[in-house]
Design an enzyme around this catalytic site. Structure first.
Site, short mmCIF file in Angstrom:
data_model
loop_
_atom_site.label_atom_id
_atom_site.label_comp_id
_atom_site.label_asym_id
_atom_site.label_seq_id
_atom_site.Cartn_x
_atom_site.Cartn_y
_atom_site.Cartn_z
CG ASP A 299 -56.63 131.78 154.74
OD1 ASP A 299 -56.45 133.02 154.77
OD2 ASP A 299 -55.75 130.99 154.74
CG HIS A 333 -54.78 134.31 157.33
ND1 HIS A 333 -53.99 133.47 156.61
CD2 HIS A 333 -54.68 133.91 158.80
CE1 HIS A 333 -53.70 132.34 157.27
NE2 HIS A 333 -53.69 132.84 158.53
#
Length: 555
Positions: A299, A333
């Site tokens: 992430d 991310h």
């Protein structure tokens, strides 16, 4: 002779100390704001080994009590260094106390138990909300002068906690995961580690917080309440220097409401498919150095937060006075991220000399209506990016919501999605005074996306001395005071710049390099004072102006 050797040793020690001091001073060079020098940790000379307290390596015997006893004994002596020597050390949660340096030697491997019974439910803050989750594998609360050092590896056994999306793994990986046990969703797209996890997911309308059931029922969904791996709350003088942190149940490193924090020489790893597998989430902290680290996570990699919605506004603690230098991010991310939980605000942040390799988004700014908070005085320079599959610089003020419609050929008012008028309140997020310099990106999808809010435009965003080689170039919506100075946009698809309901936009020194025309599209009846390169304005065939745009919008 002995005296001479002693003098040589002293001189060498002073020289080494001077080098370290100089290195530490370098971190403060060319910073655009005033901040106090971060106070570093210093520990008593007491040193003990985990083996002195019954620690047994090998990975089959839990050393939870050995760690507790060692930390308690050191604490009674005023603190010191707890050495974890080479070997595999299985354990339950480790709770640090003031003046403790957990030193994980090279070749040492701390692996946390997969037994959920080892992690009781506690009141915590997660994703910016006050909630209840399992105890973290490593934690400290209101401690002063703490550290985790050494070149060893610390593993959170996150694979025992996390769900997995079929779309994120290979076919052979998926088969192995299903064979390992757990539950596959009815549509066959997701794997859950247990029925308890599945129930927790179904009991949640707000991301990872099961808000559809009572507190008394949380024990039935305990497997779903994944902890962050390293939770440091309300601590002062924190040093993480050297180890590899990997395989966390949720976020990896989470300093919350801490001060005088140094994160350096770390390797932070998570599988690419790990949900909420962030690298470091710096939340409501002040006076922080993050440098010389490597991230490869599932992430956001380096993320700035300050609480979510009302909980964050009530806390009212911005993340401020932060220097981030010389970090490498592989998967994530976002490489460097602010938000989306930034309701307490963020200010005085410097990011420089970082490299992002294949990160989903490079420099990522995200929030949504309802958050509130002010993000300002952010300075980012000397960033190199390659193979970014979305935006190299992306502002999304509609995170979790609907963004404006900016489709090609959208001319008439009747073709547009009606825009609801929102009042400006304490729930309105503000992003302003954010500066980029020497940003370089190649082989990526999109250069720059700046999406503000109609009621609260992005304000004073400056990008200079930068070049982008991407498929798509530039989109600006609901922004005020955007300047691109000496910027080169080399792109292969779409329009060079699409500008929608924005004002005071200066692109006069931008070099658009593409075979695609038009180079610029200007849309929206609120667009005004757009300054474009002379060669574009002089050739009206290269400029598209929507029917609802004022004739004076472009200069």
């Amino acid at each position: 002779m002995k005296k001479s050797l002693k003098m040589i040793g002293l001189a060498a020690a002073l020289l080494f100390s001077g080098q370290i001091y100089a290195q530490n001073q370098d971190i403060y060079k060319n910073i655009e704001f005033k901040m106090p020098q971060v106070t570093e940790t210093s520990f008593p000379a007491n040193t003990v080994s985990i083996t002195q307290f019954g620690g047994i390596s090998g990975g089959t015997v839990k050393n939870t009590e050995a760690f507790r006893k060692a930390i308690d004994e050191l604490s009674k002596k005023g603190g010191g260094k707890l050495v974890v020597p080479r070997g595999m050390w299985l354990t339950g949660p480790i709770v640090l106390k003031s003046n403790i340096n957990l030193h994980v030697e090279e070749g040492a491997f701390i692996v946390f138990s997969k037994d959920k019974d080892d992690y009781p439910l506690l009141d915590v803050s997660f994703e910016g909300l006050n909630t209840i989750r399992c105890q973290s594998p490593i934690s400290a609360k209101n401690a002063t002068n703490i550290a985790i050092t050494g070149k060893g590896v610390i593993d959170g056994s996150g694979d025992a906690w996390r769900a997995i999306k079929k779309s994120k793994v290979s076919e052979s990986q998926w088969k192995d995961i299903v064979k390992s046990g757990g539950i596959v969703s009815s549509d066959g797209k997701n794997w859950y580690p247990s029925e308890s996890y599945k129930k927790g997911l179904e009991s949640s309308s707000n991301f990872n917080v099961p808000d559809k059931i009572s507190k008394d029922e949380l024990i039935t969904v305990k497997d779903f309440l994944r902890p962050v791996m390293v939770s440091l709350v309300g601590c002062d003088k924190v040093l993480l220097d050297g180890p590899t942190f990997q395989n966390s149940p949720a976020w990896n490193l989470h300093p919350l409401m801490c001060s005088n924090v140094i994160l350096r020489n770390l390797t932070v790893r998570n599988p690419w498919f790990s949900q909420n597998g962030d690298g470091v989430d710096l939340e409501s902290c002040k006076n922080v150095l993050i440098y010389d680290n490597t991230f490869d996570v599932g992430d956001d990699a380096i993320c700035i937060k300050s609480g979510k919605d009302e909980d964050g506004r009530k806390r009212g603690m911005p993340t401020e006075n932060v220097i981030i230098k010389n970090n490498v991010v592989y998967h994530g991310h976002g490489g460097f991220v602010i938000g989306s939980e930034m309701s307490g605000g963020a200010r005085n942040i410097h990011v420089s000399d970082c490299t992002f390799i294949g990160t989903d988004i490079g420099l990522r700014f995200k929030t949504t209506r309802g958050r509130g908070g002010i993000v300002e005085n952010i300075y980012i320079k000397n960033i190199d990016m390659i193979n970014i599959p979305t935006q190299t610089i992306g502002f999304n003020m509609f995170y979790e919501g609907a963004s404006p419609v900016l489709e090609d050929g959208q001319k008439k008012e009747g073709n547009k999605t009606p825009e609801k008028v929102f009042p400006v309140t304490e729930k309105t997020p503000v992003f302003r005074n954010i500066f980029f310099k020497n940003i370089n990106a190649v082989n990526s999808d999109e250069a720059i996306t700046l999406f503000g809010l109609a009621e609260m435009n992005l304000k004073n965003i400056v990008i200079e001395d930068s070049q982008f080689e991407t498929k798509k170039a530039l989109t600006i919506a609901d922004a005020d005071g955007i300047q691109l100075k000496n910027v080169k946009l080399k792109y292969t698809e779409g329009t060079g710049a699409t500008i929608y309901n924005s004002k005071n936009i200066n692109l006069s020194t931008v070099k658009f390099e593409s075979s695609n025309k038009p180079y610029v599209k200007v849309l929206g009846d609120k667009t005004e004072a757009v300054l474009l390169p002379k060669e574009i304005v002089s050739d009206r065939n290269l400029l598209f102006i929507g029917e609802d745009v004022s004739k004076n919008a472009v200069k």
